[in-house]
Write an enzyme that holds these catalytic residues in place. Structure first.
Site, PDB file in Angstrom:
ATOM      1  N   MET A 121       0.613   6.280  14.844  1.00 12.66           N
ATOM      2  CA  MET A 121       2.340   6.747  14.559  1.00 12.66           C
ATOM      3  C   MET A 121       3.058   7.148  15.862  1.00 12.66           C
ATOM      4  O   MET A 121       3.641   6.221  16.399  1.00 12.66           O
ATOM      5  CB  MET A 121       2.400   8.547  14.292  1.00 12.66           C
ATOM      6  CG  MET A 121       1.968   8.790  13.286  1.00 12.66           C
ATOM      7  SD  MET A 121       3.418   7.409  11.651  1.00 12.66           S
ATOM      8  CE  MET A 121       2.152   7.730  10.265  1.00 12.66           C
TER       9      MET A 121
ATOM     10  N   LEU B  14       0.684   6.833   3.857  1.00 13.91           N
ATOM     11  CA  LEU B  14       1.899   6.448   3.755  1.00 13.91           C
ATOM     12  C   LEU B  14       2.281   5.863   4.669  1.00 13.91           C
ATOM     13  O   LEU B  14       3.657   6.829   5.642  1.00 13.91           O
ATOM     14  CB  LEU B  14       3.090   7.336   3.159  1.00 13.91           C
ATOM     15  CG  LEU B  14       4.417   7.383   2.225  1.00 13.91           C
ATOM     16  CD1 LEU B  14       4.273   6.330   1.197  1.00 13.91           C
ATOM     17  CD2 LEU B  14       4.379   8.377   1.694  1.00 13.91           C
ATOM     18  N   HIS B  15       2.021   5.137   5.861  1.00 10.43           N
ATOM     19  CA  HIS B  15       2.428   4.686   6.574  1.00 10.43           C
ATOM     20  C   HIS B  15       3.153   2.877   7.005  1.00 10.43           C
ATOM     21  O   HIS B  15       2.526   2.360   5.774  1.00 10.43           O
ATOM     22  CB  HIS B  15       0.805   4.662   7.548  1.00 10.43           C
ATOM     23  CG  HIS B  15       0.351   6.414   8.491  1.00 10.43           C
ATOM     24  ND1 HIS B  15      -0.620   5.697   8.600  1.00 10.43           N
ATOM     25  CD2 HIS B  15       0.703   7.170   7.729  1.00 10.43           C
ATOM     26  CE1 HIS B  15      -1.089   7.109   8.242  1.00 10.43           C
ATOM     27  NE2 HIS B  15      -0.693   7.540   7.837  1.00 10.43           N
ATOM     28  N   ALA B  16       3.089   2.837   8.031  1.00 11.11           N
ATOM     29  CA  ALA B  16       3.304   0.743   7.908  1.00 11.11           C
ATOM     30  C   ALA B  16       4.163   0.284   6.712  1.00 11.11           C
ATOM     31  O   ALA B  16       5.507   0.634   6.453  1.00 11.11           O
ATOM     32  CB  ALA B  16       2.090   0.206   8.701  1.00 11.11           C
ATOM     33  N   PRO B  18       3.720   0.521   2.986  1.00 12.53           N
ATOM     34  CA  PRO B  18       4.091   1.226   2.313  1.00 12.53           C
ATOM     35  C   PRO B  18       4.925   1.561   2.533  1.00 12.53           C
ATOM     36  O   PRO B  18       5.626   2.396   1.508  1.00 12.53           O
ATOM     37  CB  PRO B  18       2.364   1.976   1.898  1.00 12.53           C
ATOM     38  CG  PRO B  18       1.333   0.835   2.285  1.00 12.53           C
ATOM     39  CD  PRO B  18       2.079   0.535   3.780  1.00 12.53           C
TER      40      PRO B  18
END
Lengths: 561, 92
Positions: A121, B14-16, B18
């Site tokens: 992040m 639920l990153h990038a 997706p």
């Protein structure tokens, strides 16, 4: 025809049209309010339009990008018109803040959240900053910051380039680099050499040329000319033909009379090492271990380190690989080692000195290097950056020996180490001159400051004197301990000859330069190199030293180097 | 108010990618859908069509999340989005 003389930092003769790098975006000032006559509703509409505009530009770029870049650009496109970002900005606009400042602050809050989350992040925070800059540029009606996008190849012209500017540089589109500022050690020079792009720095006035101007760039002579004529076109064609021969190194560095000078590569990890081995490098003269872990918040684990180093050792079976321990600080901060608040980081706790402030990291790294070396046939040497005294050298050698590493050495970057190299070499097995830092410390000129570029030149006779003294110390020590060079200086074929003449045993450079350095070195005998070195030492300016050396090396003009 | 609980199936959470795909799909439903980690108060729920919200949510592979929406088409939208969450989008 208009000429712009500068300093050639990466050879090549090329003709192309230029594109100017847009000026960096100034922050909208804190407290900037809506301009008089602009309502909050109008500002909101303008912001939404700018966000959509940036989003569609990024989507357009995503469509033409390769798979990896495409995913990133698509995500960035979504961020541009992200409801959370835009809603937060609109809230600020309603309190009277200008649209530019509102999106600036809203993005700042998102960035803080992402950085707090750490890891993946935190890495995405730069995408949010990029989007923010694009939206502000669109609101102001100025070009978006960063390298211009273009389907057609062009010559990139800038005041100077920072690492962040060049991260996305595509060498099939950008065919040469020209800067009005900067110097021979600037980031522009380093990136140009590693990509094999012709480059000229410190060419005052080029940043005023309009986009689309056709120019001729000679990256060896350090000149830029507008309205290129037949001579320039012929030179560019000849260079293109020559370039193919200069791309191949036969893997044996030697002078004309057979004095062997192994030509090694500077690498930042396994990927570089594999490329360097393919380019004929006779080993690795500098593995910059910090490049394996840049932007890491925490110290890499033992296993991660072993894997990173093993990848390099495996690329050079039976060959020498010199590993430099973490060189954090100044322009390469590592959050787990360096203190970002130092007033003068170049003179601060950096390189080997971080062992005082963060004890244990160095010992764990040495253990990982030793573990990675096990079971490979690479001849692993280890050196510490920023050594200043014989005591530091002795302590580093004892740490190496405790880790089971047999060949400890030091980088000579601090003038004190050059001057006392005899005592320092009694403690270790070899020395390697880091000419970039040695130059900045000898001349007391920060490498990153454009106005000091003329001082920051490895041709400075004072720097050459320190190279001579380091070699003299090794001779006086009597153990035949080699002194190598692993700075940018080794990649300049003329300077490489001077260094060999001064008694340097090995030269380590970006893999791209191996063939050119090898080709020039093969045209002189050791005695001639020594004579050229004497001329350069006696010069009174870097320009004179360079000129005297180049006059004795006709091969340079022949090859366009 | 309709509500659904789903388990994130994408291997990277639920990153990038997706997150991009999900945010786009949530926007396309035309319904205001919120997302929250299971067990957190409904008022802390975030906009499901915001990629930045999804990234700051911190949902990993196997995390349970709650989707909420109101009004016409809410149930159909939620059903489609649950199906998406329970698909490994990294493998698509």
């Amino acid at each position: 025809m208009q000429n712009f003389p500068g300093v050639g930092v990466s050879p090549g003769r090329i003709i192309g049209t230029i594109r100017q790098m847009p000026a960096p975006l100034a922050d909208p000032p804190a407290g900037e309010m809506l301009a008089s006559g602009i309502s909050a509703e109008e500002a909101t509409l303008a912001l939404q339009a700018a966000a959509k505009d940036v989003q569609s530009q990024l989507r357009e770029r995503a469509a033409g990008a390769s798979a990896d870049a495409k995913a990133v650009l698509e995500a960035t496109a979504l961020m541009a018109a992200d409801p959370m970002l835009i809603k937060a900005a609109i809230k600020l606009i309603k309190t009277g803040t200008s649209a530019e400042r509102a999106v600036w602050e809203a993005a700042e809050a998102v960035v803080a959240m992402l950085v707090n989350l750490g890891g993946y992040m935190a890495e995405r925070a730069t995408d949010v900053l990029d989007v923010r800059a694009r939206i502000v540029a669109s609101l102001r009606g100025v070009p978006a910051p960063g390298i211009p996008t273009s389907e057609e190849p062009f010559i990139l012209v800038a005041e100077d380039l920072a690492p962040a500017d060049t991260a996305t540089l595509d060498p099939t589109i950008v065919i040469a680099l020209v800067t009005a500022g900067g110097g021979p050690q600037s980031h522009t020079a380093i990136i140009a050499r590693s990509l094999g792009l012709p480059a000229v720095v410190a060419a005052a006035g080029v940043d005023t040329l309009p986009d689309g101007t056709e120019v001729y760039v000679d990256g060896a002579a350090g000149t830029i000319a507008t309205e290129p004529g037949d001579d320039e076109r012929a030179a560019a064609v000849a260079w293109a033909a020559n370039a193919s021969t200069l791309a191949v190194f036969d893997g044996a560095g030697t002078t004309a009379d057979g004095h062997l000078v192994p030509l090694l590569a500077n690498v930042g990890g396994a990927k570089d090492a594999i490329k360097a081995a393919a380019a004929g490098a006779q080993g690795v003269g500098l593995l910059r271990t910090e490049f394996c872990f840049l932007e890491r918040e925490t110290e890499p684990s033992h296993d991660e380190q072993v894997e990173a180093y093993r990848g390099v050792f495996d690329a050079f079976p039976g060959k020498k690989v010199v590993v430099r321990t973490l060189d954090a600080g100044a322009d390469k901060p590592l959050p787990f080692l360096t203190d970002a608040t130092e007033p003068n980081p170049a003179l601060g706790v950096r390189g080997y000195r971080t062992d005082m402030s963060s004890p244990g990291v160095l010992e764990r790294q040495l253990a990982a290097i030793a573990a990675a070396a096990e079971g490979t046939t690479a001849d692993v040497w280890v050196m510490a950056p920023m050594i200043s005294t014989p005591d530091e050298a002795a302590r580093f050698a004892s740490l190496c020996s405790a880790a089971g590493l047999k060949t400890p050495g030091v980088m000579v970057e601090v003038p004190s180490a050059a001057v006392t190299s005899e005592s320092i070499l009694r403690e270790v097995a070899f020395a390697s001159l880091g000419t970039n830092d040695l130059t900045q410390y000898t001349m007391a000129a920060d490498r990153q400051l454009g106005p000091l570029a003329a001082l920051n030149n490895p041709w400075q006779p004072a720097v050459l004197q320190l190279v001579r003294l380091t070699v003299a110390g090794s001779i006086a020590e009597g153990g035949g301990k080699p002194v190598g060079v692993c700075g940018e200086a080794a990649a300049d074929p003329a300077l490489a000859v001077v260094l060999v003449g001064l008694g340097v045993a090995t030269l380590s450079m970006t893999a791209r330069s191996l063939a050119a350095v090898g080709a020039v070195l093969a045209t002189v005998t050791l005695k001639e190199a020594q004579e050229i070195a004497t001329l350069a030492l006696r010069a009174t300016s870097p320009a004179q030293a360079r000129e005297l050396a180049r006059e004795k090396l006709p091969i340079l003009a022949e090859l366009g180097l | 108010m309709s509500e659904r609980t789903a388990t994130v199936a994408s291997s990277s959470g639920l990153h990038a990618r997706p997150a991009s795909l999900f945010a786009e799909a949530a926007a396309e439903t035309g319904v205001e859908v919120t997302i929250a980690m299971a067990g957190t108060p409904a008022e802390d729920a975030m906009d499901a069509s915001s990629i930045l919200s999804l990234m700051t949510l911190g949902a990993e592979h196997g995390s349970e999340v709650v989707l909420r929406a109101e009004g016409d088409g809410a149930d159909a939208a939620l059903d489609a989005l649950v199906k998406m969450l329970e698909t490994d989008l990294d493998a698509v």
